[in-house]
Design an enzyme around this catalytic site. Structure first.
Site, mmCIF file in Angstrom:
data_model
loop_
_atom_site.group_PDB
_atom_site.id
_atom_site.type_symbol
_atom_site.label_atom_id
_atom_site.label_comp_id
_atom_site.label_asym_id
_atom_site.label_seq_id
_atom_site.Cartn_x
_atom_site.Cartn_y
_atom_site.Cartn_z
ATOM 1 N N GLY A 15 0.821 -1.203 0.000
ATOM 2 C CA GLY A 15 0.000 0.000 0.000
ATOM 3 C C GLY A 15 0.852 1.249 0.000
ATOM 4 O O GLY A 15 0.473 2.282 0.557
ATOM 5 N N TYR A 66 -13.105 -4.729 9.979
ATOM 6 C CA TYR A 66 -11.812 -4.034 9.959
ATOM 7 C C TYR A 66 -11.145 -4.125 11.336
ATOM 8 O O TYR A 66 -9.953 -4.442 11.436
ATOM 9 C CB TYR A 66 -12.046 -2.583 9.564
ATOM 10 C CG TYR A 66 -10.819 -1.708 9.527
ATOM 11 C CD1 TYR A 66 -9.885 -1.818 8.507
ATOM 12 C CD2 TYR A 66 -10.623 -0.716 10.495
ATOM 13 C CE1 TYR A 66 -8.775 -0.982 8.448
ATOM 14 C CE2 TYR A 66 -9.521 0.120 10.441
ATOM 15 C CZ TYR A 66 -8.599 -0.014 9.427
ATOM 16 O OH TYR A 66 -7.509 0.816 9.383
#
Length: 257
Positions: free
Chosen positions: A14, A153
């Protein structure tokens, strides 16, 4: 304190935007060779240009297990050993738990937990064999304290913290440290830092709401990507050689437990 990572190879997942971009540039400034792993090649190339000549880009969607396996194989083929792995990639779709279907939940788990676990498993043996390595995972205060609308999450990021603690017991004697940083709200300073796949694309807040949020931070502001990158770079350094199995909250005092 001058941190030098000269001669070290670092993989940043990322790494194209937001926190990942800041981490990649900080590691490059410390003279590491940096590999940016991201699905957004255009944004990753822009970040690589900021990092300098010792930076390369690998286009991979880490929620796809076949692409993940291919990325591990390519990294092991290109480098004798990766010295530093920064598990930064993360994504959340903030919606009530009961409103999400199973595939939405599993996507968050694959990207935020399964991907980091498998990438770590693929690269840590090389670190252990050479007697030196750093694994730093970017978790979240949602994984420590919980957050409305972020159940999957939070569960996945909590799993990253458990992986960090447990793995440190297995690899510490091989010269490999395993740590995590745990950010609270982190907002890029400019639109240029936000990639097309970034969760920041859907998390823009009106000024009056941001003013209320900022009041809950003892330091009087929310975090920036550079705040997180500085902590990650330290944990990758020789100065942090005696730190392992730990989670460093980088949250401006938002959570103090």
């Amino acid at each position: 304190m001058r941190i030098s990572l000269e001669g070290r190879t670092a993989v940043v997942t990322g790494g194209a935007s937001n926190i990942g971009r800041a981490i990649a540039t900080h590691l490059a400034q410390a003279d590491a060779t940096v590999v940016i792993v991201d699905r957004d090649r255009e944004q990753a190339e822009r970040t690589a240009a900021l990092c300098g000549e010792r930076t390369s880009v690998m286009t991979t969607d880490l929620s796809d297990l076949d692409q993940l396996d291919a990325a591990i194989a390519e990294l092991k083929d290109e480098f004798e050993a990766v010295d530093i792995l920064v598990n930064n990639v993360g994504w959340v779709n903030t919606l009530p738990y009961l409103d999400k279907d199973v595939e939405e939940l599993m996507l968050e788990v694959r990207l935020n937990l399964v991907g980091p676990m498998l990438l770590t498993k693929g690269l840590v043996p090389g670190m252990a064999a050479q007697g030196w390595g750093r694994v730093v995972s970017v978790a979240s205060e949602a994984g420590r304290a919980g957050q409305r609308g972020q159940v999957a999450y939070a569960a996945a990021k909590g799993g990253v913290l458990g992986m960090t603690r447990a793995l440190s017991h297995e690899v510490g004697r091989h010269g490999v440290t395993v740590n995590a940083v745990s950010p609270a709200m982190t907002v890029p300073r400019s639109e240029d830092e936000i990639g097309s796949g970034s969760m920041q694309q859907s998390r823009k807040r009106p000024p009056d709401l941001m003013a209320k949020i900022i009041k809950s931070y003892p330091v009087g502001r929310v975090g920036t990507p550079e705040d997180i990158a500085a902590a990650v770079t330290f944990l990758c350094s020789e100065q942090a050689a005696f730190i392992t199995g730990q989670t460093l909250p980088v949250n401006g005092g938002f959570v103090t437990t």
